[in-house]
Design an enzyme around this catalytic site. Structure first.
Site, PDB file in Angstrom:
ATOM      1  N   ASP A   1      83.436  32.346  -9.716  1.00  0.00           N
ATOM      2  CA  ASP A   1      83.952  32.816  -8.804  1.00  0.00           C
ATOM      3  C   ASP A   1      84.611  34.116  -9.303  1.00  0.00           C
ATOM      4  O   ASP A   1      84.589  34.631 -10.656  1.00  0.00           O
ATOM      5  CB  ASP A   1      86.279  32.058  -9.107  1.00  0.00           C
ATOM      6  CG  ASP A   1      86.739  32.222  -8.509  1.00  0.00           C
ATOM      7  OD1 ASP A   1      87.423  32.392  -7.579  1.00  0.00           O
ATOM      8  OD2 ASP A   1      87.834  33.044  -9.184  1.00  0.00           O
TER       9      ASP A   1
ATOM     10  N   GLU B   1      80.438  35.669  -6.829  1.00  0.00           N
ATOM     11  CA  GLU B   1      81.095  35.931  -5.370  1.00  0.00           C
ATOM     12  C   GLU B   1      81.804  37.067  -5.889  1.00  0.00           C
ATOM     13  O   GLU B   1      82.925  37.574  -6.781  1.00  0.00           O
ATOM     14  CB  GLU B   1      82.548  35.540  -5.233  1.00  0.00           C
ATOM     15  CG  GLU B   1      83.455  35.585  -4.369  1.00  0.00           C
ATOM     16  CD  GLU B   1      85.242  35.588  -4.737  1.00  0.00           C
ATOM     17  OE1 GLU B   1      86.210  35.325  -4.154  1.00  0.00           O
ATOM     18  OE2 GLU B   1      85.444  34.991  -5.774  1.00  0.00           O
TER      19      GLU B   1
END
Length: 749
Positions: free
Chosen positions: A430, A483
């Site tokens: 993330d 990401e």
């Protein structure tokens, strides 16, 4: 050595003398402020005998039962007893008249109760060896979870003494002045269980006779003189929020996925099919345990044909509304769904059904809760001490100190923990962009350039390279997915060439452009044709995943269905066409739960999906289309086997803006598939397309099929391509392109 033994003979403790300890040191022990209580407590040879000191502040009496080398006439059973005298504020002391430290147990009596027999935590050697401590100090312990945290441990008596089972506690707190364990086994008072400091700032204590399920916290006397209660950073289990204690856990799980794991180790992911179902466990269906999800989710995904499921963070987090992105327990599976072996069961069942699992992982920032990682030893420890680097303004959370080797070790060992201990097939990392840039979400004056004058966070770059290189070396066949939303070069490039070393990167540009195009009415799409073709300009600059993630269906953005213009028929038709387009596009695919059947309401973590929509044939039709797209995709190596090679893609029709048509060929090892999408609201009949070869081509997918709720327009029986040049292709056919639909053609075998 329990209560069934005779009590033994009481020996006078008058002579020889007890090992002297300074009164001020005893006071330190009593206050819990002594950094090495084992030098005072426990057994210590002195004056030809053994002095035993015990810290039992609330006891009325403490007695030591010990084994003699040989039975005597007075003690025919081989056991003797010495009563300890109270010395200072809960410290008890006595002398055993033996030359060497014997096997012994404690008997403690509290007011109004029978004596309780216990082993003495302070008679055991450290559970961490010198090599472990050296590796921890250098930040190079790849299996950190095997030495820190709370581990059920057995000391072998080798036949001379009984084996002793208990729990070894170890925690890294280098600037702490003292650390104690408070737990359900000591009435939530840490006074009786101070820990010893070992090299590298590790504190350790073995507590006998306790194990699985024990709830505990650390009490840490910080460098600033303040006591704090903290959860264990390496706890493998935790209490269910809002409770905040850690829990001892020792896995008993027996895996049944050997076949999957062997295949994974020998395979790669870039040249394999990958269609990912992203989900949030708590809101797929409400109030399900890991075991119930194994029963319901596994057959659901197997039926739909997804190759992988990606779980939004299942690491322990206190606030459900954070969706798991503000983590407090990096090594603990979310206790809301059960114990860690429940999660192992879910993953095992997925593997046995042929479905891989990717876990969302959040190394960029951590939660602000006082009882967790923040100022863990009374000073910034896990967080960067520089507020320009250590505080995430956008997310209101702390940023890890990527320049500190032990912190990097905590994180990359955590990645290995999920990959090795839980058999995860990959991690989706993330917020990579927020880690890479010193000026991420910061204005001028709020950040300081690196040593080269640039805005790159060099320590974070080093961490990510170290993370990926280590993960791929130790666990071959996994997928590390970034990401990352910027133009940072080489996110999926090898670390040996200066790349970050990820296996895949989310293609946020494709997602943004394609959704922007589709949200327009079809009559306007022709003016924005380039939004759908631009991704093919850079499609091979990285290994991409095309993500239609949870981020696109929250915060007022509406569901995917509601983004599409027109009435319900057009909305569903456009989604079916979009998925057909997306699955044939270079890159891997990912959609968020509910998108497979046209979830109508915007996603909210507090309620489950709109399953009732499946009572409507048109929504069930969309789900059927997704099932068939996945099936045709997996059957078509032309789409995925050479996905990283630009030669696997060739435009057939890329510039028909007026017709809203996109057509291309995907190929690999002699297999070819032609995908054609019509994003206009009207059909195109007799539409001439180039084909790779003359002959019979079957229509293997048509998202406008009546079975999916479409209008049934198409090429029943397939098409015959005629030899003859057309737009550089050696053959052509006049095909029907249904409205708002994707059709796939493959050569009839």
């Amino acid at each position: 050595m329990g209560h069934h033994h005779p009590r033994g003979h009481l020996v006078s403790a008058a002579s020889p003398s007890a090992r002297p300890v300074d009164h001020a040191v005893l006071a330190q022990i009593a206050r819990g402020e002594h950094g090495n209580p084992h030098t005072v407590l426990g057994p210590h040879p002195h004056d030809g005998a053994v002095t035993v000191r015990v810290l039992k502040p609330l006891a009325q009496s403490v007695t030591v039962r010990y084994r003699l080398d040989a039975p005597t006439r007075k003690n025919p059973d081989g056991w003797a007893v010495v009563a300890l005298a109270h010395e200072h504020e809960g410290v008890w002391a006595g002398v055993l008249p033996v030359a060497e430290v014997p096997v012994y147990r404690l008997e403690i009596a509290y007011e109004g109760g029978e004596p309780i027999e216990r082993d003495d935590p302070y008679r055991f050697l450290p559970t961490l060896g010198e090599v472990d401590l050296h590796l921890i100090g250098e930040g190079r312990h790849e299996q950190l979870w095997q030495v820190l945290g709370a581990r059920v441990h057995r000391y072998d008596g080798f036949g001379v003494a009984p084996d002793v089972t208990g729990t070894a506690f170890a925690v890294w707190a280098p600037r702490a002045r003292a650390v104690r364990i408070k737990a359900d086994f000591n009435g939530w008072s840490g006074r009786e269980h101070p820990m010893r400091r070992l090299d590298g700032g590790v504190w350790e204590l073995f507590v006998p006779d306790i194990g699985n399920g024990t709830a505990y916290k650390y009490e840490i006397l910080g460098a600033d003189g303040v006591w704090r209660e903290k959860a264990d950073p390496l706890a493998e289990w935790a209490e269910v929020p809002p409770r905040t204690a850690s829990r001892v856990f020792s896995s008993q799980y027996a895996w049944g996925d050997d076949e999957w794991m062997a295949a994974r180790a020998s395979g790669g992911s870039v040249d394999s099919p990958m269609s990912i179902y992203e989900m949030h466990l708590a809101s797929w269906r409400r109030d399900r345990s890991y075991e119930q999800l194994a029963d319901e989710l596994v057959p659901y995904l197997a039926d739909l044909g997804f190759t992988h499921v990606e779980l939004m963070p299942v690491m322990q987090h206190p606030f459900g509304g954070s969706w798991g992105y503000h983590v407090t327990g990096y090594y603990a599976a979310d206790s809301r769904f059960g114990d860690p072996d429940g999660l192992r069961l879910l993953i095992d069942r997925l593997h046995q059904a042929g479905i891989g699992i990717i876990l969302d992982w959040v190394p960029g920032h951590f939660a602000t809760d006082e009882w967790a990682l923040v100022r863990f030893d009374g000073s910034p420890l896990y967080e960067d001490p520089n507020p320009q680097r250590g505080w995430h303004k956008e997310w209101g959370s702390h940023i890890f100190d990527f320049g500190r080797p032990e912190v990097r070790n905590f994180l990359y060992a955590n990645a290995l923990y999920w990959l090795e201990e839980f058999h995860a097939d990959g991690l989706r990392v993330d917020g990579v962009a927020s880690m890479l840039y010193l000026d991420y979400a910061r204005k001028d004056g709020e950040w300081t350039p690196n040593i080269h004058g640039g805005h790159e966070n060099l320590e974070a770059v080093q961490f990510l390279q170290e993370l990926n290189a280590t993960a791929y070396k130790r666990v071959p066949g996994i997928a590390m997915i970034a990401e990352e939303s910027t133009a940072w070069p080489g996110v999926t490039g090898p670390t040996s060439d200066g790349g970050l070393g990820f296996g895949f990167k989310w293609n946020m540009g494709w997602m943004h452009d394609s959704l922007q195009y589709l949200q327009r009415d079809p009559v306007h799409r022709g003016y924005h044709h380039g939004e759908m073709t631009f991704s093919l300009v850079y499609a091979w600059s990285e290994n991409y995943v095309l993500p239609l993630s949870h981020d696109e269906v929250v915060h007022g953005k509406g569901s995917l269905l509601r983004k599409m213009p027109g009435d319900r028929w057009r909305q569903l038709a456009t989604l079916r066409a979009y998925y057909g387009f997306m699955w044939a596009h270079p890159g891997k695919q990912m959609i968020f739960m509910g998108s497979e059947f046209g979830q109508e309401a915007e996603w909210a973590e507090s309620r489950e999906l709109d399953w009732w929509l499946l009572d409507h044939p048109e929504h069930e039709g969309l789900r059927s289309a997704v099932r068939d797209i996945n099936t045709r995709y997996r059957e078509s190596p032309a789409i995925w086997r050479s996905d990283g090679d630009p030669a696997s893609f060739q435009w057939v029709q890329g510039d028909d803006a007026a017709g809203n048509v996109f057509a291309w060929v995907r190929r690999s090892d002699g297999e070819e598939l032609l995908s054609a999408t019509n994003f206009a609201a009207m059909p195109h009949h007799g539409y001439r397309l180039g084909f790779p070869a003359a002959g019979e081509w079957e229509e293997c997918l048509n998202t406008d099929a009546e079975a999916y709720g479409g209008s049934g327009v198409g090429n029943m029986g397939g098409v015959t391509a005629t030899a003859g040049e057309h737009h550089g292709w050696p053959a052509y056919a006049d095909v029907t392109l249904p409205p708002l639909a994707t059709v796939w053609f493959r050569r009839r075998s």
